[in-house]
Design an enzyme around this catalytic site. Structure first.
Site, PDB file in Angstrom:
ATOM      1  CB  CYS A 292      -0.172   0.629   7.807  1.00 50.61           C
ATOM      2  SG  CYS A 292      -1.861   0.561   7.278  1.00 50.61           S
TER       3      CYS A 292
ATOM      4  CB  CYS B 156      -0.980   0.100   1.271  1.00 50.40           C
ATOM      5  SG  CYS B 156      -2.210  -1.429   1.340  1.00 50.40           S
TER       6      CYS B 156
END
Length: 475
Positions: A459, A139
């Site tokens: 994250c 991500c």
């Protein structure tokens, strides 16, 4: 709720002890979640460093982020990336031949265009003499694309970089089973009819079972949603808190969209279809409606649902990054400086989604700033529970001392400065493209709100994380 958490903790031997340190008091209440953004008036020092080039964001764009399986479903990833690049060219009017290098992030790769950055660049009309490569870091892939560009400029190798990211979850690669793949490869090598018949005789119907893309962590075999549910339980984040935060995200995103604040969005004429002009996942609901949804991962006692999770998204983004002197020489007025950044990694089992907690103090110390110096926070919202668990971890002396090796807690994140134009829960999360959206939201909010520093954090799968300081460019 106490009995539910107690039940959940029994399955969490490595994290259940965290819960003993985090009370069941609400982390936030309505008044905290909906606090009005403060007007920034103070002026602070610049983070420019001697003998190091200043690197600026001239501008950035993204095509509308759409729910997967909708208007982009018949396209390929490079089509979306090309549209973002074309939008950037139109927005900035940068001569294509001036761009030294192009970098894109992506996660679920289309095998036909493994270097999607190169294919998208050629499709958008960039010179075939302009190198391009693709990076992947879950991500934070677009973040990696940006910081790779920063490194190329800082080292003097380049002056002008285009960085971006793309994800198309509407059409992910589905493979034949390994046995079927092996048979097909062996058949291709077989030289005689007898060899081919011998191989075909070994075929079994179960060879036709497809292999879907992995939705679980390779190292732990746990899905991210399951991990988010465990993390929320370990930090005593309730279902109501998660739903409240998700509602906040959607409501603020809708407000920003209606007020024209999401200026990084550029229209995209989908071939054979209508022009798409806005994100499609912004859907403010009510706590009553959200409460009706069943747990999505840990059943029946989990707290993570479809309503308080980010959704599968198609989209692409692109940014024009330059050395400051180059941008000024070309007549541009940059939007922001890209300053210090860090990458972190930790235990992918119990701390999979705590990247922001670990990255935030490191990037603040690197930049010589404190939490109070930050005017705008833009954090990636994978799940409401993930965001709220990070809030609690940062505000806990016990956690930071025992797990981060720090003497004091990181500090409390002020919600009046946090994701005020919505976040990934509402705007969407194309895995490879979110990083650029975060930075552009930070830069645009700094200009709108009159702040000087923004902290961007995210994250990522594998227990990794990223944080960066974005500094407003003087008006």
């Amino acid at each position: 709720m106490t009995s539910i958490l107690t039940y959940t903790f029994k399955s969490l031997p490595s994290t259940s002890k965290w819960a003993l340190r985090f009370s069941l008091r609400p982390l936030s209440c309505s008044s905290q979640l909906w606090a009005a953004p403060a007007v920034q008036t103070k002026s602070k020092k610049t983070l420019a460093k001697p003998n190091i080039r200043n690197i600026v964001v001239v501008d950035g764009v993204r095509i509308p982020f759409l729910l997967s399986g909708t208007s982009y479903k018949d396209l390929m990833p490079h089509d979306l990336a090309r549209a973002a690049l074309s939008g950037l060219l139109h927005r900035t009017n940068v001569p294509k031949e001036v761009v030294d290098y192009i970098i894109f992030g992506t996660v679920v790769q289309e095998v036909k265009t493994s270097n999607v950055a190169r294919e998208a660049a050629l499709g958008a009309g960039f010179s075939d003499k302009t190198p391009a490569h693709t990076v992947t870091m879950a991500c934070i892939s677009a973040n990696q694309a940006m910081t790779t560009g920063v490194g190329l400029i800082a080292s003097g190798q380049c002056d002008v970089i285009v960085a971006g990211g793309v994800e198309l979850m509407s059409d992910v690669p589905i493979r034949h089973s390994r046995k079927m793949r092996k048979m097909m490869l062996d058949l291709n090598k077989a030289k005689t009819l007898g060899q081919r018949l011998s191989l075909i005789s070994k075929f079994r119907l179960n060879f036709l079972s497809p292999e879907l893309p992995a939705v679980a962590e390779f190292s732990t075999n746990e899905t991210m949603g399951h991990s988010a549910d465990r993390l929320a339980a370990a930090f005593a984040v309730s279902r109501l808190e998660q739903d409240e935060y998700a509602l906040r995200s959607h409501t603020l995103a809708k407000k920003a969209q209606d007020e024209g604040l999401l200026s990084d969005v550029v229209p995209f004429k989908v071939p054979g279809k209508d022009t798409v002009t806005k994100d499609s996942g912004i859907r403010p609901s009510s706590l009553e409606q959200m409460a009706k949804l069943k747990p999505a991962f840990i059943k029946p006692y989990g707290t993570v649902t479809a309503a308080n999770s980010s959704f599968l998204t198609d989209g692409a983004s692109a940014m024009l990054i330059m050395a400051e002197e180059k941008a000024l020489a070309m007549g541009y007025k940059p939007k922001a400086y890209l300053r210090d950044f860090v990458y972190v990694s930790q235990d992918p089992k119990d701390q999979l989604l705590l990247g922001p907690t670990y990255a935030t103090p490191k990037v603040l110390e690197k930049a010589g700033l404190t939490m109070n110096d930050i005017d705008v926070f833009e954090f990636h919202e994978a799940f409401s529970g993930q965001i709220l668990a990070n809030f609690k971890a940062m505000d806990s002396d016990w956690f930071t001392q025992n797990y981060m090796g720090r003497k004091t807690k990181v500090g409390s994140l002020p919600l009046e400065k946090f994701n005020n134009w919505g976040g990934s829960l509402s705007l969407g999360h194309p895995f490879g493209a979110t990083g650029c959206r975060l930075v552009m939201a930070a830069a645009n909010r700094l200009r709108k709100e009159g702040g000087q520093y923004s902290l961007v954090a995210a994250c990522a799968a594998g227990g990794q994380g990223h944080a960066m300081i974005v500094e407003a460019y003087p008006k």
